[in-house]
Design a protein around this motif. Structure first.
Motif, mmCIF file in Angstrom:
data_model
loop_
_atom_site.group_PDB
_atom_site.id
_atom_site.type_symbol
_atom_site.label_atom_id
_atom_site.label_comp_id
_atom_site.label_asym_id
_atom_site.label_seq_id
_atom_site.Cartn_x
_atom_site.Cartn_y
_atom_site.Cartn_z
ATOM 1 N N LEU A 1 -7.243 10.580 -4.435
ATOM 2 C CA LEU A 1 -6.183 9.667 -4.009
ATOM 3 C C LEU A 1 -6.670 8.775 -2.870
ATOM 4 C CD1 LEU A 1 -2.722 9.648 -4.293
ATOM 5 C CD2 LEU A 1 -3.135 10.024 -1.888
ATOM 6 N N GLN A 2 -7.324 9.394 -1.894
ATOM 7 C CA GLN A 2 -7.819 8.621 -0.747
ATOM 8 C C GLN A 2 -8.862 7.596 -1.194
ATOM 9 O OE1 GLN A 2 -6.340 8.470 2.036
ATOM 10 N NE2 GLN A 2 -5.003 10.221 1.618
ATOM 11 N N GLU B 1 -3.859 12.969 -9.245
ATOM 12 C CA GLU B 1 -4.953 12.888 -8.275
ATOM 13 C C GLU B 1 -5.021 14.102 -7.363
ATOM 14 O OE1 GLU B 1 -6.790 10.279 -8.872
ATOM 15 O OE2 GLU B 1 -5.238 9.673 -10.281
ATOM 16 N N MET C 1 0.833 -1.209 0.000
ATOM 17 C CA MET C 1 0.000 0.000 0.000
ATOM 18 C C MET C 1 0.863 1.253 0.000
ATOM 19 S SD MET C 1 -3.214 -0.392 -0.216
ATOM 20 C CE MET C 1 -3.805 1.175 0.340
ATOM 21 N N GLU C 2 1.973 1.186 0.729
ATOM 22 C CA GLU C 2 2.846 2.372 0.820
ATOM 23 C C GLU C 2 3.407 2.732 -0.555
ATOM 24 O OE1 GLU C 2 3.083 -0.323 2.906
ATOM 25 O OE2 GLU C 2 1.955 0.756 4.455
ATOM 26 N N GLU D 1 0.738 4.182 -2.789
ATOM 27 C CA GLU D 1 0.470 5.590 -2.483
ATOM 28 C C GLU D 1 1.560 6.481 -3.076
ATOM 29 O OE1 GLU D 1 -0.541 6.434 1.586
ATOM 30 O OE2 GLU D 1 -0.371 8.598 1.276
ATOM 31 N N THR D 2 2.791 6.067 -2.933
ATOM 32 C CA THR D 2 3.901 6.859 -3.485
ATOM 33 C C THR D 2 3.755 6.994 -5.002
ATOM 34 O OG1 THR D 2 5.314 5.955 -1.776
ATOM 35 C CG2 THR D 2 6.422 7.016 -3.624
ATOM 36 N N ARG E 1 0.946 9.334 -5.883
ATOM 37 C CA ARG E 1 1.329 10.738 -5.623
ATOM 38 C C ARG E 1 2.309 11.219 -6.689
ATOM 39 N NH1 ARG E 1 -0.702 12.823 -1.087
ATOM 40 N NH2 ARG E 1 -1.314 11.395 0.580
ATOM 41 N N GLU F 1 -6.150 15.151 -3.419
ATOM 42 C CA GLU F 1 -6.050 14.386 -2.177
ATOM 43 C C GLU F 1 -7.297 13.505 -2.006
ATOM 44 O OE1 GLU F 1 -3.328 14.201 -0.464
ATOM 45 O OE2 GLU F 1 -4.212 12.821 1.005
ATOM 46 N N ARG G 1 -8.998 6.177 -4.121
ATOM 47 C CA ARG G 1 -8.291 5.108 -4.821
ATOM 48 C C ARG G 1 -7.613 4.159 -3.825
ATOM 49 N NH1 ARG G 1 -7.437 6.240 -10.569
ATOM 50 N NH2 ARG G 1 -8.717 8.069 -10.935
ATOM 51 N N LEU G 2 -7.064 4.730 -2.756
ATOM 52 C CA LEU G 2 -6.390 3.876 -1.773
ATOM 53 C C LEU G 2 -7.397 2.989 -1.035
ATOM 54 C CD1 LEU G 2 -3.722 6.340 -0.322
ATOM 55 C CD2 LEU G 2 -3.371 4.458 -1.940
#
Ligand SMILES: Nc1ncnc2c1ncn2[C@@H]1O[C@H](COP(=O)(O)OP(=O)(O)OP(=O)(O)O)[C@@H](O)[C@H]1O
Length: 233
Positions: free
Chosen positions: A182-183, A177, A164-165, A168-169, A172, A179, A185-186
């Motif tokens: 992005l959230q 995206e 996941m990390e 996210e990187t 970004r 914020e 999508r995560l």
């Protein structure tokens, strides 16, 4: 079903599906194709009905919602399959006709975007196969489930990020995206990663850690189909 087997590529937004697909298409000219989506929006000047086969997929990424029930309003069009870019040509349809097709089960997915319906029909996929091309279907996990109810018999491949990390990187760094998106999508990615590990859903789960290795794995999975097409043409 005649023609080569389609390929379903699924996995979280940012996992690397577009990157891998673009490479596949670059290295295998004329082998892969994308289906033409349906829409109820009006054609723009110069757009023609039914064109747009075999273009590169757009970079925007998959729909945000992990679950895409029928006629849900989404923030992005279902990219699923083709959606190469904004000048893509579609099968232009009326609401009535498209809704009838949806009710008849002729669509593997559909969504409403900016008040217009978009969708991918089984027939559009079959058109690609009839041209002796491998149809790439970039769908979310709900799309995978829908396709399993059809007789399309694709090769199911999940592209997953190493963590996941890292996902996210990458999202970004892609700088596509907000914020908020992005959230979303995560959040969708967490669900996708869990469901993708259910046994029997995918023929292969490729962890896109090192791009070269992931690409080799993907090519290995598709080698037989690619060879069949090359032998025929
Ligand atoms: N193996 C990799 N190592 C490092 N970066 C990668 C790797 N694969 C892809 N990327 C980068 O990660 C980002 C996300 O990849 P990509 O856009 O292909 O994802 P996607 O799965 O198609 O996402 P979406 O569903 O949102 O379209 C891109 O900026 C891409 O360049």
């Amino acid at each position: 079903m005649p023609g080569p087997r389609p390929v379903v590529l699924s996995g979280p937004s940012g996992a690397g599906k577009s990157t891998l697909m673009k490479r596949l298409m670059r290295d295998h000219e004329g082998i892969f194709g994308f289906s033409v989506s349906h829409t109820t929006r009006n054609p723009r000047p110069g757009e023609e009905d039914g064109k747009g086969l075999n273009k590169l997929p757009m970079l925007l990424g998959a729909i945000l919602l992990p679950i895409a029930p029928f006629s849900v309003e989404v923030l992005e069009k279902p990219t699923s399959i083709s959606c190469p870019n904004e000048s893509e040509d579609y099968h232009f349809s009326t609401r009535e006709v498209m809704q009838e097709g949806i009710d008849n089960g002729d669509f593997i997915e559909n969504a409403v975007f900016s008040g217009n319906m978009y969708g991918t029909s089984k027939a559009a996929i079959e058109d690609v196969l009839a041209m002796n091309k491998i149809c790439i279907l970039d769908v979310d996990i709900q799309g995978v489930k829908r396709i399993k109810e059809t007789d399309l018999n694709p090769i199911y491949i999940s592209i997953q990020p190493p963590s996941m990390e890292i996902l996210e990187t990458r999202l970004r760094d892609r700088q596509t995206e907000t914020e908020e998106s992005l959230q979303k999508r995560l959040e969708a990615a967490r669900i996708d990663m869990e469901l993708s590990n259910e046994p029997g859903v995918f023929d292969a789960v490729i962890i896109n850690d090192d791009l070269e290795r992931a690409y080799e794995e993907l090519k290995d999975m598709l080698n037989d189909e690619i060879q069949k097409i090359q032998e025929k043409s």
